[in-house]
Write a protein that holds these residues in place. Structure first.
Motif, PDB file in Angstrom:
ATOM      1  N   TYR A 292       9.487   7.683  -6.223  1.00  0.00           N
ATOM      2  CA  TYR A 292       9.413   9.101  -6.569  1.00  0.00           C
ATOM      3  C   TYR A 292       9.708   9.351  -8.045  1.00  0.00           C
ATOM      4  CZ  TYR A 292       9.544   9.752  -1.512  1.00  0.00           C
ATOM      5  OH  TYR A 292       9.256   9.691  -0.165  1.00  0.00           O
ATOM      6  N   TYR A 293      10.662   8.623  -8.605  1.00  0.00           N
ATOM      7  CA  TYR A 293      11.017   8.848 -10.008  1.00  0.00           C
ATOM      8  C   TYR A 293      10.030   8.168 -10.945  1.00  0.00           C
ATOM      9  CZ  TYR A 293      15.226  10.962  -8.216  1.00  0.00           C
ATOM     10  OH  TYR A 293      16.094  11.804  -7.545  1.00  0.00           O
ATOM     11  N   GLN A 294       9.533   6.988 -10.560  1.00  0.00           N
ATOM     12  CA  GLN A 294       8.492   6.331 -11.352  1.00  0.00           C
ATOM     13  C   GLN A 294       7.252   7.219 -11.424  1.00  0.00           C
ATOM     14  OE1 GLN A 294       9.184   3.834 -13.017  1.00  0.00           O
ATOM     15  NE2 GLN A 294      10.678   2.549 -11.970  1.00  0.00           N
ATOM     16  N   PHE A 295       6.906   7.839 -10.318  1.00  0.00           N
ATOM     17  CA  PHE A 295       5.760   8.748 -10.234  1.00  0.00           C
ATOM     18  C   PHE A 295       5.893   9.853 -11.277  1.00  0.00           C
ATOM     19  CE2 PHE A 295       3.942  12.562  -7.948  1.00  0.00           C
ATOM     20  CZ  PHE A 295       2.621  12.175  -8.020  1.00  0.00           C
ATOM     21  N   ARG A 296       7.082  10.458 -11.377  1.00  0.00           N
ATOM     22  CA  ARG A 296       7.307  11.528 -12.345  1.00  0.00           C
ATOM     23  C   ARG A 296       7.218  11.028 -13.775  1.00  0.00           C
ATOM     24  NH1 ARG A 296       9.037  13.153  -7.693  1.00  0.00           N
ATOM     25  NH2 ARG A 296       9.577  15.327  -7.275  1.00  0.00           N
ATOM     26  N   ARG A 297       7.715   9.839 -14.024  1.00  0.00           N
ATOM     27  CA  ARG A 297       7.683   9.308 -15.399  1.00  0.00           C
ATOM     28  C   ARG A 297       6.253   9.099 -15.885  1.00  0.00           C
ATOM     29  NH1 ARG A 297      12.061   5.947 -13.173  1.00  0.00           N
ATOM     30  NH2 ARG A 297      14.032   6.897 -13.831  1.00  0.00           N
ATOM     31  N   ILE A 298       5.391   8.616 -15.000  1.00  0.00           N
ATOM     32  CA  ILE A 298       3.996   8.433 -15.380  1.00  0.00           C
ATOM     33  C   ILE A 298       3.333   9.773 -15.649  1.00  0.00           C
ATOM     34  CG2 ILE A 298       1.719   7.645 -14.589  1.00  0.00           C
ATOM     35  CD1 ILE A 298       3.504   5.357 -15.350  1.00  0.00           C
ATOM     36  N   LEU A 299       3.605  10.765 -14.800  1.00  0.00           N
ATOM     37  CA  LEU A 299       2.986  12.083 -14.977  1.00  0.00           C
ATOM     38  C   LEU A 299       3.440  12.755 -16.263  1.00  0.00           C
ATOM     39  CD1 LEU A 299       3.136  13.614 -11.372  1.00  0.00           C
ATOM     40  CD2 LEU A 299       1.150  12.642 -12.539  1.00  0.00           C
ATOM     41  N   LEU A 359       1.755   5.806  -4.944  1.00  0.00           N
ATOM     42  CA  LEU A 359       2.047   6.918  -5.837  1.00  0.00           C
ATOM     43  C   LEU A 359       1.841   6.531  -7.300  1.00  0.00           C
ATOM     44  CD1 LEU A 359       5.196   8.565  -4.203  1.00  0.00           C
ATOM     45  CD2 LEU A 359       2.856   9.428  -4.229  1.00  0.00           C
ATOM     46  N   LEU A 360       2.166   5.286  -7.643  1.00  0.00           N
ATOM     47  CA  LEU A 360       1.955   4.821  -9.011  1.00  0.00           C
ATOM     48  C   LEU A 360       0.462   4.842  -9.340  1.00  0.00           C
ATOM     49  CD1 LEU A 360       3.129   3.572 -11.608  1.00  0.00           C
ATOM     50  CD2 LEU A 360       2.827   1.328 -10.543  1.00  0.00           C
ATOM     51  N   PHE A 361      -0.361   4.344  -8.429  1.00  0.00           N
ATOM     52  CA  PHE A 361      -1.803   4.349  -8.671  1.00  0.00           C
ATOM     53  C   PHE A 361      -2.340   5.776  -8.775  1.00  0.00           C
ATOM     54  CE2 PHE A 361      -6.135   4.446  -6.785  1.00  0.00           C
ATOM     55  CZ  PHE A 361      -6.799   3.836  -7.835  1.00  0.00           C
ATOM     56  N   PHE A 362      -1.864   6.656  -7.877  1.00  0.00           N
ATOM     57  CA  PHE A 362      -2.310   8.041  -7.923  1.00  0.00           C
ATOM     58  C   PHE A 362      -1.947   8.696  -9.256  1.00  0.00           C
ATOM     59  CE2 PHE A 362      -1.194  12.586  -7.042  1.00  0.00           C
ATOM     60  CZ  PHE A 362      -2.498  13.046  -6.954  1.00  0.00           C
ATOM     61  N   ALA A 363      -0.726   8.459  -9.734  1.00  0.00           N
ATOM     62  CA  ALA A 363      -0.291   9.045 -11.007  1.00  0.00           C
ATOM     63  C   ALA A 363      -1.141   8.528 -12.160  1.00  0.00           C
ATOM     64  CB  ALA A 363       1.187   8.736 -11.253  1.00  0.00           C
ATOM     65  N   VAL A 364      -1.377   7.211 -12.191  1.00  0.00           N
ATOM     66  CA  VAL A 364      -2.189   6.619 -13.267  1.00  0.00           C
ATOM     67  C   VAL A 364      -3.612   7.169 -13.219  1.00  0.00           C
ATOM     68  CG1 VAL A 364      -3.258   4.459 -14.043  1.00  0.00           C
ATOM     69  CG2 VAL A 364      -0.817   4.521 -13.497  1.00  0.00           C
ATOM     70  N   GLY A 383       2.998  12.567   0.481  1.00  0.00           N
ATOM     71  CA  GLY A 383       3.951  11.501   0.734  1.00  0.00           C
ATOM     72  C   GLY A 383       3.434  10.123   0.396  1.00  0.00           C
ATOM     73  N   GLY A 384       2.234  10.017  -0.115  1.00  0.00           N
ATOM     74  CA  GLY A 384       1.654   8.711  -0.401  1.00  0.00           C
ATOM     75  C   GLY A 384       0.362   8.555   0.365  1.00  0.00           C
ATOM     76  N   VAL A 400     -12.746   6.849  -0.754  1.00  0.00           N
ATOM     77  CA  VAL A 400     -11.344   6.667  -0.383  1.00  0.00           C
ATOM     78  C   VAL A 400     -10.861   5.299  -0.840  1.00  0.00           C
ATOM     79  CG1 VAL A 400      -9.727   6.478   1.546  1.00  0.00           C
ATOM     80  CG2 VAL A 400     -11.528   8.201   1.596  1.00  0.00           C
ATOM     81  N   VAL A 401      -9.691   5.292  -1.494  1.00  0.00           N
ATOM     82  CA  VAL A 401      -9.033   4.042  -1.877  1.00  0.00           C
ATOM     83  C   VAL A 401      -7.766   3.894  -1.048  1.00  0.00           C
ATOM     84  CG1 VAL A 401      -7.875   2.758  -3.714  1.00  0.00           C
ATOM     85  CG2 VAL A 401      -9.926   4.093  -4.232  1.00  0.00           C
ATOM     86  N   GLU A 402      -7.685   2.819  -0.291  1.00  0.00           N
ATOM     87  CA  GLU A 402      -6.478   2.534   0.484  1.00  0.00           C
ATOM     88  C   GLU A 402      -5.793   1.327  -0.148  1.00  0.00           C
ATOM     89  OE1 GLU A 402      -3.772   2.279   3.986  1.00  0.00           O
ATOM     90  OE2 GLU A 402      -4.383   3.579   2.352  1.00  0.00           O
ATOM     91  N   MET A 403      -4.465   1.415  -0.286  1.00  0.00           N
ATOM     92  CA  MET A 403      -3.703   0.375  -0.960  1.00  0.00           C
ATOM     93  C   MET A 403      -2.652  -0.163   0.003  1.00  0.00           C
ATOM     94  SD  MET A 403      -1.886   0.723  -4.666  1.00  0.00           S
ATOM     95  CE  MET A 403      -3.504   0.745  -5.447  1.00  0.00           C
ATOM     96  N   LYS A 404      -2.611  -1.480   0.151  1.00  0.00           N
ATOM     97  CA  LYS A 404      -1.627  -2.116   1.031  1.00  0.00           C
ATOM     98  C   LYS A 404      -0.920  -3.229   0.278  1.00  0.00           C
ATOM     99  CE  LYS A 404      -1.405  -1.295   4.923  1.00  0.00           C
ATOM    100  NZ  LYS A 404      -0.654  -0.250   5.659  1.00  0.00           N
ATOM    101  N   LEU A 405       0.338  -3.459   0.638  1.00  0.00           N
ATOM    102  CA  LEU A 405       1.061  -4.608   0.108  1.00  0.00           C
ATOM    103  C   LEU A 405       0.652  -5.854   0.879  1.00  0.00           C
ATOM    104  CD1 LEU A 405       4.718  -3.265  -0.364  1.00  0.00           C
ATOM    105  CD2 LEU A 405       2.857  -3.349  -2.035  1.00  0.00           C
ATOM    106  N   SER A 406       0.624  -6.992   0.193  1.00  0.00           N
ATOM    107  CA  SER A 406       0.195  -8.239   0.827  1.00  0.00           C
ATOM    108  C   SER A 406       1.121  -8.654   1.969  1.00  0.00           C
ATOM    109  CB  SER A 406       0.132  -9.365  -0.213  1.00  0.00           C
ATOM    110  OG  SER A 406       1.378  -9.481  -0.902  1.00  0.00           O
TER     111      SER A 406
END
Length: 481
Positions: A292-299, A359-364, A383-384, A400-406
């Protein structure tokens, strides 16, 4: 997405009112997104741990008075529906508080009232506990332990209602000290002068101390409740004797177990109240597991860092949209792999949650499109979750872009989730991004086979892109090795 409120062009309080976010940091206040909710909640148990001066001076008293008022009225009520019961019902304020931009509301959230049966259920349980011989007002913020339907949003809204005058004063003081324009909103807000939300012009913005926030209030977080309760030997023995292995029970059974054992023994009830009340900790913004805070920093950061990374699509059609989104993903890949953005996805040696990557990808993507005048709009569930790209004007193409962790459910994400999201967005176009943090195993090979089989059958198949987000040695160490 169908049934989901989505966020487009997030607007930070700091950006809209031209406040240096460091001022909010210094005041330990959350920088809210004015046109969406952040999935954080005020935990009533954190009121007594907050370091905010006004919360310490007035907030704790307000909470204590509110809980004591409810318990006192329930105590003297002789029957449901009598004057004391009606007074307790009115005193138990659970109405939604959209002014804080917290919770599950999504984009464009507006307040609502929870069903009367939730208030009635809380009061009935409180009466049972009082009859058992316990009048501790701390039972109210812990009702999530006992009552179905009392989730994090209810607990957070209840606390916000009780703290509202103090939160209004905190907001007014910050705005006066930082030249934020304000207006009067009347007695409902203690006649404080507060900033107006441009996306809800009849309502003010109310700022919240960060040390009151959790990703889930403890009483609604059954992973933590189980841990805390099971640390008390006497409680563990009593629950296991009644219900078998509590650690292996599902959430419904755990709530039932805690409720039944608590309402049979005031001694056990007191042990549970004491154990849970002292265990709550605020959301760890340094760990920032949900991003949540990383998201704000990018924005908030200077968007010129992303200038020149994108070109407008050559054609305003589905092919042009797809190529532009692929370009965005490629630039994001370079930022992660080659420009140390992978660090934002890790807290030391522990990876942040999948939501942090999303959220990082969305912000970028949001900043990249805006600074390069690319006329497509990424949108996401607040919420992501998946990012849905569409042309802002002139064309209704969607992707649509879906992002998953490996380390997550990669195969199910490609085979099931992405298709659901595509169907909800009324598109056949999808891109599946795997953030490789390790533990990939055979997952990539499996989803590549699914893609190849779809192509061979003449069916639409989503692209697969892998981004290396594993922890790396520092640049200096890599250079010296």
């Amino acid at each position: 997405m169908a049934g989901k409120k989505t966020l487009v062009h997030p607007v930070l309080f700091s950006k809209h009112f031209k406040v240096d976010p460091k001022k909010l940091d210094a005041a330990n206040l959350l920088d809210p997104i004015l046109n969406s909710d952040t999935k954080l909640f005020i935990d009533p148990l954190l009121i007594y741990k907050s370091q905010n001066a006004l919360i310490k001076r007035d907030g704790r008293k307000a909470i204590e008075k509110a809980f004591n008022d409810v318990i006192g009225l329930v105590d003297i009520s002789a029957a449901e529906g009598d004057a004391a019961w009606k007074g307790a019902f009115k005193a138990l304020k659970l109405d939604e508080r959209p002014e804080t931009s917290l919770g599950y509301g999504g984009a464009g959230n507006s307040g609502s009232s929870p069903p009367a049966k939730i208030r009635t259920g809380i009061l009935r349980t409180a009466k049972q506990i009082i009859t058992l011989g316990e009048k501790n007002p701390d039972m109210i913020p812990l009702m999530g332990l006992f009552e179905e339907g009392v989730g994090p949003d209810i607990l957070s809204d209840m606390t916000t209602n009780f703290l509202l005058p103090v939160l209004c004063e905190i907001t007014e003081q910050f705005c006066a000290a930082n030249a934020v324009p304000t207006k009067a909103f009347g007695a409902k807000y203690s006649n404080r002068k507060l900033p107006e939300n441009p996306h809800r012009p009849t309502e003010p913005v109310i700022l919240v101390p960060r040390d009151l926030l959790r990703d889930l209030p403890l009483a609604a977080d059954w992973a933590d409740v189980s841990r805390v309760v099971l640390e008390v030997q006497e409680v563990r023995d009593a629950v296991n004797q009644m219900f078998g292995n509590f650690a292996q029970a599902n959430v419904t059974d755990k709530k039932k177990a805690v409720r039944e054992i608590s309402l049979k023994s005031v001694r056990i009830l007191r042990l549970i109240l004491k154990a849970v009340a002292g265990a709550s900790e605020s959301y760890d913004e340094k760990a920032d597991l949900d991003g949540y805070y990383q998201f704000r920093r990018i924005l908030y950061q200077d968007p010129n860092a992303f200038a020149g990374m994108l070109k407008p699509p050559a054609t305003m059609d589905a092919a042009g949209l797809r190529q532009t989104v692929l370009d965005i993903i490629e630039q994001f890949r370079k930022l992660v792999e080659d420009n140390n953005m992978w660090e934002l996805l890790w807290n030391g040696t522990s990876h942040r949650h999948e939501r942090a990557s999303q959220l990082l990808f969305f912000a970028v993507a949001t900043v990249m499109c805006a600074v390069n005048n690319v006329d497509i709009s990424p949108e996401t569930n607040s919420g992501g979750g998946p990012v849905d790209f569409k042309f802002s004007t002139g064309f209704h193409g969607r992707l649509v872009v879906e992002m998953k962790l490996s380390k997550g459910t990669v195969e199910s994400g490609y085979k099931n989730q992405l298709e659901i999201y595509k169907k909800a967005a009324a598109t056949s176009a999808g891109i599946f991004v795997v953030m490789d943090i390790g533990g990939m195993g055979y997952k990539l090979r499996k989803i590549e086979r699914l893609r190849d089989a779809a192509i061979a059958a003449g069916e639409p198949a989503s692209d697969i892109i892998v981004i290396d987000a594993k922890r790396k040695a520092s640049a200096s160490k890599r250079k010296g090795s």
